[in-house]
Scaffold this motif. Structure first.
Motif, PDB file in Angstrom:
ATOM      1  N   LYS A   1       0.823  -1.209   0.000  1.00  0.00           N
ATOM      2  CA  LYS A   1       0.000   0.000   0.000  1.00  0.00           C
ATOM      3  C   LYS A   1       0.862   1.267   0.000  1.00  0.00           C
ATOM      4  N   ILE A   2       2.002   1.201   0.658  1.00  0.00           N
ATOM      5  CA  ILE A   2       2.857   2.378   0.761  1.00  0.00           C
ATOM      6  C   ILE A   2       3.346   2.823  -0.618  1.00  0.00           C
ATOM      7  N   SER A   3       3.891   1.891  -1.404  1.00  0.00           N
ATOM      8  CA  SER A   3       4.398   2.311  -2.711  1.00  0.00           C
ATOM      9  C   SER A   3       3.262   2.734  -3.640  1.00  0.00           C
ATOM     10  N   ILE A   4       2.083   2.148  -3.481  1.00  0.00           N
ATOM     11  CA  ILE A   4       0.945   2.523  -4.323  1.00  0.00           C
ATOM     12  C   ILE A   4       0.448   3.920  -3.973  1.00  0.00           C
ATOM     13  N   LEU A   5       0.343   4.219  -2.688  1.00  0.00           N
ATOM     14  CA  LEU A   5      -0.273   5.481  -2.263  1.00  0.00           C
ATOM     15  C   LEU A   5       0.725   6.579  -1.909  1.00  0.00           C
ATOM     16  N   CYS A   6       2.001   6.230  -1.781  1.00  0.00           N
ATOM     17  CA  CYS A   6       2.986   7.248  -1.384  1.00  0.00           C
ATOM     18  C   CYS A   6       4.112   7.395  -2.400  1.00  0.00           C
ATOM     19  N   GLY A   7       4.070   6.633  -3.472  1.00  0.00           N
ATOM     20  CA  GLY A   7       5.071   6.752  -4.518  1.00  0.00           C
ATOM     21  C   GLY A   7       6.329   5.954  -4.247  1.00  0.00           C
TER      22      GLY A   7
ATOM     23  N   TYR B   1     -10.728   3.643  -5.316  1.00  0.00           N
ATOM     24  CA  TYR B   1      -9.502   4.228  -5.868  1.00  0.00           C
ATOM     25  C   TYR B   1      -8.311   3.285  -5.653  1.00  0.00           C
ATOM     26  N   PHE B   2      -8.141   2.818  -4.417  1.00  0.00           N
ATOM     27  CA  PHE B   2      -7.033   1.920  -4.125  1.00  0.00           C
ATOM     28  C   PHE B   2      -7.167   0.612  -4.906  1.00  0.00           C
ATOM     29  N   GLY B   3      -8.388   0.081  -4.999  1.00  0.00           N
ATOM     30  CA  GLY B   3      -8.609  -1.162  -5.739  1.00  0.00           C
ATOM     31  C   GLY B   3      -8.190  -1.051  -7.193  1.00  0.00           C
ATOM     32  N   LYS B   4      -8.474   0.071  -7.814  1.00  0.00           N
ATOM     33  CA  LYS B   4      -8.069   0.269  -9.205  1.00  0.00           C
ATOM     34  C   LYS B   4      -6.547   0.323  -9.317  1.00  0.00           C
ATOM     35  N   LEU B   5      -5.912   1.068  -8.426  1.00  0.00           N
ATOM     36  CA  LEU B   5      -4.449   1.141  -8.445  1.00  0.00           C
ATOM     37  C   LEU B   5      -3.822  -0.227  -8.184  1.00  0.00           C
ATOM     38  N   LEU B   6      -4.389  -0.966  -7.238  1.00  0.00           N
ATOM     39  CA  LEU B   6      -3.902  -2.314  -6.926  1.00  0.00           C
ATOM     40  C   LEU B   6      -4.009  -3.208  -8.156  1.00  0.00           C
ATOM     41  N   ALA B   7      -5.172  -3.188  -8.799  1.00  0.00           N
ATOM     42  CA  ALA B   7      -5.376  -4.033  -9.981  1.00  0.00           C
ATOM     43  C   ALA B   7      -4.411  -3.663 -11.095  1.00  0.00           C
ATOM     44  N   ASP B   8      -4.177  -2.372 -11.293  1.00  0.00           N
ATOM     45  CA  ASP B   8      -3.244  -1.944 -12.334  1.00  0.00           C
ATOM     46  C   ASP B   8      -1.822  -2.386 -12.017  1.00  0.00           C
ATOM     47  N   ARG B   9      -1.405  -2.213 -10.773  1.00  0.00           N
ATOM     48  CA  ARG B   9      -0.024  -2.527 -10.373  1.00  0.00           C
ATOM     49  C   ARG B   9       0.242  -4.027 -10.361  1.00  0.00           C
ATOM     50  N   TYR B  10      -0.730  -4.817  -9.902  1.00  0.00           N
ATOM     51  CA  TYR B  10      -0.501  -6.249  -9.686  1.00  0.00           C
ATOM     52  C   TYR B  10      -1.277  -7.134 -10.653  1.00  0.00           C
ATOM     53  N   ARG B  11      -1.701  -6.561 -11.779  1.00  0.00           N
ATOM     54  CA  ARG B  11      -2.528  -7.317 -12.729  1.00  0.00           C
ATOM     55  C   ARG B  11      -1.909  -8.663 -13.110  1.00  0.00           C
ATOM     56  N   GLU B  12      -0.649  -8.665 -13.454  1.00  0.00           N
ATOM     57  CA  GLU B  12       0.002  -9.907 -13.884  1.00  0.00           C
ATOM     58  C   GLU B  12       0.002 -10.959 -12.769  1.00  0.00           C
ATOM     59  N   GLN B  13       0.365 -10.545 -11.561  1.00  0.00           N
ATOM     60  CA  GLN B  13       0.399 -11.489 -10.442  1.00  0.00           C
ATOM     61  C   GLN B  13      -1.000 -11.999 -10.098  1.00  0.00           C
ATOM     62  N   LEU B  14      -1.985 -11.095 -10.113  1.00  0.00           N
ATOM     63  CA  LEU B  14      -3.359 -11.505  -9.823  1.00  0.00           C
ATOM     64  C   LEU B  14      -3.880 -12.463 -10.884  1.00  0.00           C
ATOM     65  N   ASN B  15      -3.581 -12.184 -12.146  1.00  0.00           N
ATOM     66  CA  ASN B  15      -3.995 -13.094 -13.214  1.00  0.00           C
ATOM     67  C   ASN B  15      -3.363 -14.467 -13.056  1.00  0.00           C
ATOM     68  N   SER B  16      -2.098 -14.499 -12.653  1.00  0.00           N
ATOM     69  CA  SER B  16      -1.422 -15.793 -12.471  1.00  0.00           C
ATOM     70  C   SER B  16      -2.015 -16.568 -11.291  1.00  0.00           C
TER      71      SER B  16
ATOM     72  N   SER C   1       7.653   7.865   1.059  1.00  0.00           N
ATOM     73  CA  SER C   1       7.748   8.906   2.066  1.00  0.00           C
ATOM     74  C   SER C   1       6.354   9.260   2.593  1.00  0.00           C
ATOM     75  N   LEU C   2       6.235   9.347   3.899  1.00  0.00           N
ATOM     76  CA  LEU C   2       4.966   9.699   4.527  1.00  0.00           C
ATOM     77  C   LEU C   2       4.429  11.024   3.985  1.00  0.00           C
ATOM     78  N   LYS C   3       5.292  11.994   3.793  1.00  0.00           N
ATOM     79  CA  LYS C   3       4.848  13.312   3.317  1.00  0.00           C
ATOM     80  C   LYS C   3       4.287  13.268   1.899  1.00  0.00           C
ATOM     81  N   ASP C   4       4.605  12.229   1.112  1.00  0.00           N
ATOM     82  CA  ASP C   4       4.124  12.117  -0.258  1.00  0.00           C
ATOM     83  C   ASP C   4       2.856  11.282  -0.397  1.00  0.00           C
TER      84      ASP C   4
END
Length: 137
Positions: free
Chosen positions: A80-86, A117-132, A90-93
């Motif tokens: 979640k951190i890399s998805i929502l904080c870049g 919002y998070f679900g869409k980002l999660l699906a985009d980021r992990y699409r390949e792993q989720l499909n597998s 960083s907490l400030k981001d």
């Protein structure tokens, strides 16, 4: 936090070695005030990610789990951190709101639009792993 689940995951694997595990990493915990209370009091969305009010920060959780040899357990860790904080993690981001509303109003649970919002980002980021894993989006 996640290490407490390792014995349960091991037990589930004994019963079904092919079970697919998705572990959701931590994000921000704000206590004792809720995020919405801080915003109302201080008039600033950034209060929800201010170190003065953040009582939990999941920024190093995956590193901790890796140190516990979790990688041998065949799982997907959702960061979640890399998805929502870049990428700087960083907490400030960290993103605190969607176009519609806050990501969370209480201490750490997504609002409805925050979850979408998070679900869409999660699906985009992990699409390949989720499909597998047989999970399609």
């Amino acid at each position: 936090r996640g290490a407490r689940y390792l014995p349960m995951i091991d037990e589930m694997r004994k019963k079904n070695p092919d079970i697919q595990i998705i572990m959701m990493g931590g994000f921000i915990g704000v206590r004792p005030n809720y995020c919405s209370e801080l915003i109302n009091k201080l008039g600033d969305y950034g209060a929800c990610k201010d170190e003065k009010y953040v009582t939990y920060w999941g920024g190093d959780e995956e590193d901790f789990l890796m140190s516990k040899d979790f990688t041998k357990r065949n799982y997907l860790y959702v960061d979640k951190i890399s998805i929502l904080c870049g990428p700087g993690r960083s907490l400030k981001d960290c993103k605190m709101r969607t176009e519609e509303e806050l990501l969370f109003y209480d201490g750490d649970h997504f609002s409805l639009s925050g979850a979408h919002y998070f679900g869409k980002l999660l699906a985009d980021r992990y699409r390949e792993q989720l499909n597998s894993m047989g999970i399609y989006y």
